[in-house]
Scaffold this motif. Structure first.
Motif, short mmCIF file in Angstrom:
data_model
loop_
_atom_site.label_atom_id
_atom_site.label_comp_id
_atom_site.label_asym_id
_atom_site.label_seq_id
_atom_site.Cartn_x
_atom_site.Cartn_y
_atom_site.Cartn_z
N PHE A 66 2.13 18.90 13.89
CA PHE A 66 1.94 19.39 15.29
C PHE A 66 2.38 18.33 16.25
O PHE A 66 3.14 18.75 17.09
N THR A 67 1.90 17.10 16.24
CA THR A 67 2.18 16.29 17.48
C THR A 67 3.73 15.84 17.32
O THR A 67 4.35 15.99 18.42
N VAL A 68 4.33 15.74 16.42
CA VAL A 68 5.72 15.43 16.16
C VAL A 68 6.45 16.92 16.64
O VAL A 68 7.51 16.69 17.81
N GLY A 69 6.15 17.84 16.22
CA GLY A 69 6.97 19.16 16.24
C GLY A 69 6.74 19.60 17.75
O GLY A 69 7.71 20.08 18.47
N SER A 70 5.47 19.18 18.38
CA SER A 70 5.29 19.53 19.91
C SER A 70 5.87 18.59 21.02
O SER A 70 6.20 19.04 21.84
N VAL B 213 8.90 17.10 25.66
CA VAL B 213 9.64 16.19 26.59
C VAL B 213 10.89 16.66 26.89
O VAL B 213 11.44 16.67 27.94
N LEU B 214 11.85 17.01 25.96
CA LEU B 214 13.12 17.34 25.93
C LEU B 214 13.04 18.71 27.06
O LEU B 214 14.14 18.56 27.93
N VAL B 215 12.63 19.61 26.51
CA VAL B 215 12.56 20.98 27.35
C VAL B 215 12.12 20.64 28.85
O VAL B 215 12.65 21.18 29.87
N ALA B 216 11.08 19.87 28.91
CA ALA B 216 10.64 19.69 30.56
C ALA B 216 11.87 18.91 31.06
O ALA B 216 11.96 19.11 32.50
N MET B 217 12.19 18.00 30.46
CA MET B 217 13.53 17.15 31.22
C MET B 217 14.57 17.95 31.38
O MET B 217 15.08 17.98 32.71
N VAL B 218 15.01 18.83 30.73
CA VAL B 218 16.09 19.85 30.84
C VAL B 218 15.83 20.67 32.08
O VAL B 218 16.57 20.92 33.00
N MET B 219 14.53 21.29 31.85
CA MET B 219 13.93 22.18 32.87
C MET B 219 14.15 21.51 34.41
O MET B 219 14.55 22.18 35.49
N ALA B 220 13.83 20.15 34.45
CA ALA B 220 13.55 19.50 35.66
C ALA B 220 14.90 19.25 36.33
O ALA B 220 15.11 19.49 37.49
N LEU C 271 6.67 18.67 35.76
CA LEU C 271 6.30 18.53 37.11
C LEU C 271 6.51 17.05 37.39
O LEU C 271 7.07 16.50 38.38
N LEU C 272 6.07 16.50 36.31
CA LEU C 272 6.21 15.05 36.35
C LEU C 272 7.69 14.27 36.29
O LEU C 272 7.94 13.44 37.30
N TYR C 273 8.47 15.08 35.64
CA TYR C 273 9.81 14.65 35.83
C TYR C 273 10.56 15.13 37.26
O TYR C 273 11.32 14.26 37.60
N LEU C 274 10.02 16.14 37.54
CA LEU C 274 10.66 16.65 39.06
C LEU C 274 10.36 15.63 40.17
O LEU C 274 10.97 15.19 40.65
N ALA C 275 8.93 15.30 39.93
CA ALA C 275 8.67 14.19 40.75
C ALA C 275 9.42 12.88 40.67
O ALA C 275 9.85 12.19 41.74
N LEU D 268 5.95 7.55 30.00
CA LEU D 268 4.55 8.01 30.45
C LEU D 268 4.24 9.53 29.84
O LEU D 268 3.36 9.81 29.24
N VAL D 269 5.28 10.39 29.71
CA VAL D 269 5.17 11.60 29.55
C VAL D 269 4.86 11.64 27.96
O VAL D 269 4.09 12.20 27.51
N LEU D 270 5.71 10.54 27.42
CA LEU D 270 5.67 10.69 25.76
C LEU D 270 4.08 10.19 25.35
O LEU D 270 3.41 10.86 24.47
N ALA D 271 3.50 9.17 26.10
CA ALA D 271 2.28 8.66 25.62
C ALA D 271 1.28 9.62 25.82
O ALA D 271 0.59 10.03 25.05
N LEU D 272 1.37 10.32 27.18
CA LEU D 272 0.34 11.61 27.32
C LEU D 272 0.35 12.72 26.65
O LEU D 272 -0.42 13.04 26.18
N GLN D 273 1.71 12.93 26.18
CA GLN D 273 1.86 14.12 25.31
C GLN D 273 1.37 13.97 23.95
O GLN D 273 0.87 14.74 23.11
N ILE D 274 1.63 12.36 23.32
CA ILE D 274 1.26 12.32 22.08
C ILE D 274 -0.22 12.32 21.86
O ILE D 274 -0.93 13.00 21.12
#
Lengths: 322, 451
Positions: free
Chosen positions: A108-112, A117-124, A206-210, A248-254
């Motif tokens: 789940f952790t790898v799959g999510s 991370v990628l979708v958030a970056m693309v959206m930002a 939001l983190l990426y946008l900032a 940061l995003v990666l660490a928080l997300q994991i």
């Protein structure tokens, strides 16, 4: 973030007035002396006390008590627990369920984490490159994060519903066989990950946008003057500049993904055939449904140790990065 | 809301909120909150101070049966003005039992609580419950002879009565006479014809499917923590096969009978007799909208189904494997352990429970079969349709195996149901599912009992 701190540090030395340097030095010395007094005084501890009490009572003490509990055969309904040494830990290391649920948690952790991370970056990036109606996009991408988990699971359970659900209706319209989104062991984890990504991607976005807004404009100007195209600027300026945020995003997300519980509990209860049971779900079932608190504590400390090790590697890795 | 309006007050100017306006706003919000909290408390404060001995009762009756229980308790309040009844309904299932166990362990439990009889064996040995005093029960007019023998037997632990059964609530069938009749499945008196073998049951389903144009039966099982087990265990009981769940030993389980039952269930879920992938809510929706003519369900759905189909019929699950059994359970009252027991409250508790049990006729409106035989045998109960047509299930009631990890809302039922799901969807064989179930049973039996 990095931009603001460098601004601040650049501003302090130059802002000193040129006249009255002696006065300044004297007042600085005065301030230092006062600060020393403050450091050596005891009064500071009183300000720490409210936090320290809460910290001790609700964090330190439960951790110590939990370790003690993991060394006993304590149950929720038995009256006198006995000390069993490391028996719970030995049992946990030999328990196939522990390994299976741990593996599923890792899946789940790898799959999510990757899509989150990628979708958030693309959206930002899409929003930042100047789509019209910025506020609407910002709001739309972030809005799902504001929903409580119960609402999210309710909505997705209906979309995944085998007979009447949105997805199977679409599949039917395309002439494809329906999929048991939450009931087929091969699909259930993917379905949970999809719901989770939809729900929480807004925070990373939001983190990426900032971070994007903090990239200095002059870098782009310089690159443009040198004749760099949009893609070149994206790969040579934007993405490298986002590096710290990505870590940061990666660490928080994991860390967040490892702790998955609510959406699984509400969508599948760990089924079908335990295919979506995360380790926290197993700990919960062991402790609160089957009443074996001591054993459940032992499993949670093994998991805790894994998270601590992971955080430390990230900490030291991150330090090198910086 | 108050904070928002404070932000917009003209005094705060262009620099955003002043400290004063925020503090005012926060103060206002705080006042509102505490006023809300006080008004929400008002109800319980009023009832607690009204008068008399306090009797707190926990239950897990959250559906339409919970509303009927509310009326029953209101009636008891009028009958016993010297007692203050504080009834708390908690969420059904594992969380309820976790809360009950924790409250009892801490010794601060309510005076009485509802427990599924199948869970008694997990609770009584741990010292979490107090036995009932048969003399006190007799004083409030409740004696052993009022109960079906099998039910009373199951409420005993080490020869003492630890649970006072309120009802039995079997897994049964409800049918729609408007569909059963043209399908040729009704007797002249409106009851369902006798179906006594698996093939006849499948034929009945096909006949109903012809009438509805969709499927014959509704059976929702997908992602459900109990439904597959309810049907399976009931049919397993019908085969008369033995079983032996002794902690620390390998399970005694008739693998052949289990495969036979599961294969029958598979053949039923063929898309004609019953939908191959229906969940609990979907099954009810299909039956209520006359897409199907019969539903396998618990008696507790009676009230809501009757809302859709007023002349709803009911019958026990057909005895197709020989031995008459009906999977089910029983809501029973127990006396959780209290550190400081108040004799006055204990006595009042007996009065309250006796009065609730004697209102069994009203409880029957919720679909449940009242535990007191005199109530079931009364002419008033015998006038209730469809209740009277499935009341026989009380004598055939077949509970989970008597072992600490089984019972309603247990992880065991959930694991068993999950193990069957793949086979029921047609994605795996019955034999594989039964092998998995036996594996899980042995894992549970190897696990040290908590008490």
């Amino acid at each position: 973030m990095s931009a603001t701190t460098s601004d601040a540090s650049a501003a302090t030395p130059t802002s000193a007035p040129s006249a009255g340097r002696k006065d300044l030095r004297r007042s600085l010395r005065e301030a230092e002396r006062r600060a020393e007094q403050l450091h050596s005084g005891r009064s500071g501890y009183w300000f720490l006390l409210p936090f320290a009490v809460v910290f001790l009572v609700f964090l330190v003490w439960p951790i110590i008590y939990g370790i003690w509990m993991s060394l006993t055969d304590r149950t929720l309904i038995g009256t006198d627990p006995g000390f069993v040494g490391l028996a719970n830990f030995i049992e946990a290391f030999g328990d196939a369920q522990v390994w299976q649920t741990l593996w599923q948690t890792v899946l789940f952790t790898v799959g999510s984490t990757i899509p989150l991370v990628l979708v958030a970056m693309v959206m930002a990036l899409l929003v930042f490159t100047g789509l019209p109606g910025q506020w609407l996009w910002r709001f739309a991408f972030f809005a799902s994060f504001l929903l409580p988990v119960a609402v999210v699971t309710q909505v997705w359970a209906w979309m995944y519903q085998p007979d009447l659900g949105l997805f199977n209706t679409w599949l039917g319209a395309l002439g494809l066989d329906p999929v048991g989104w939450l009931t087929d062991p091969n699909w259930a984890m993917i379905a949970i990950i999809a719901a989770t990504v939809w729900w929480t991607v807004g925070f990373n976005f939001l983190l990426y946008l900032a971070a994007l807004q903090a990239i200095p404009e002059h870098l782009y100007e310089a690159a443009a003057i040198d004749g760099a195209g949009a893609w070149r600027r994206l790969f040579s300026i934007t993405i490298p500049q986002l590096g710290r945020t990505t870590w940061l995003v990666l660490a928080l997300q994991i860390l967040a993904s490892l702790k998955v519980f609510d959406q699984i509990y509400l969508l599948t209860g760990g089924g079908p055939n335990g295919a979506t049971r995360s380790i926290l779900l197993y700990i919960y079932d062991t402790g609160f449904v089957n009443y074996r608190l001591g054993y459940a504590s032992a499993i949670s400390y093994i998991f805790f140790a894994l998270i601590v090790i992971l955080s430390l590697t990230r900490f030291f890795g991150g330090r090198k990065e910086a | 809301m108050t904070v928002n309006s404070a932000l917009r007050t003209p005094g705060s100017g262009a620099r955003g909120p002043s400290r004063r306006s925020v503090l005012q706003g926060a103060l206002g919000a705080g006042t509102l909150l505490s006023a809300g909290a006080l008004s929400s408390c008002a109800g319980s404060v009023a009832s607690a101070t009204s008068s008399g001995t306090l009797v707190r009762i926990w239950d897990l009756l959250g559906g339409s049966d919970g509303e009927i229980m509310g009326e029953i308790v209101d009636g008891v309040r009028e009958e016993l003005p010297h007692v203050t009844i504080d009834r708390t309904t908690l969420a059904w299932g594992a969380p309820y039992y976790t809360k009950l166990a924790m409250a009892s362990t801490g010794g601060r439990a309510p005076e009485a609580a509802v427990l599924h009889l199948s869970r008694l064996i997990g609770y009584a040995p741990g010292g979490l419950l107090e036995p009932f005093d048969l003399d006190l029960l007799r004083q409030v007019g409740i004696t052993e002879s009022d109960f079906p023998a099998a039910l009373w037997e199951r409420a005993l632990f080490q020869d003492e009565l630890y649970a006072l059964p309120l009802d039995t609530h079997p897994f049964i069938t409800f049918y729609n006479p408007a569909i059963a009749e043209p399908a040729g499945l009704l007797n002249p008196d409106g009851t369902l014809v006798e179906i006594d073998n698996p093939d006849s049951l499948l034929d009945a389903g096909r006949a109903m499917a012809e009438v509805t144009g969709a499927e014959g039966f509704s059976y929702g099982y997908l992602s459900d923590p109990a439904q597959p087990w309810r049907m399976f265990w009931g049919f397993y009981g019908q085969t008369g096969a033995d079983f032996d769940f002794t902690p620390g030993q390998q399970v005694g389980f008739d693998d052949g009978a289990a495969v036979e039952v599961l294969e029958f269930m598979q053949s039923m879920l063929d898309g004609t007799v019953a939908a191959s992938n229906s969940d609990y809510g979907g099954a009810i929706a299909n039956f209520s909208t006359e897409q199907t003519g019969l539903i396998f369900s618990g008696v507790w759905e009676k009230t809501s189904l009757q809302g859709a189909i007023p002349d709803l019929g009911g019958a026990t699950v057909p005895i197709i494997f020989g031995t008459p059994t009906a999977f089910g359970d029983s809501h029973s009252y127990v006396l959780p352990r209290q550190l400081v027991a108040n004799p006055e409250r204990r006595e009042a508790t007996y009065e309250v429970l006796g009065a609730i049990l004697k209102r069994g006729l009203r409880w029957a409106d919720a679909g449940h079969i009242p535990s007191l035989v005199p109530v079931v045998e009364s002419p008033e109960y015998q006038d209730l349709v469809p209740q009277r047509n499935y009341a026989q299930a009380a004598d055939w009631i077949f509970l989970d195996p008597p072992v600490w990890f089984a019972g309603s809302g247990s992880d065991f039922q959930n694991r068993m149901s999950q193990a069957m799901q793949t086979a029921l969807q047609g994605l795996g064989t019955a034999q594989d599912a039964v092998d998995m179930m036996i594996g899980e049973m042995n894992t549970f039996l190897e696990t040290p009992a908590p008490a």
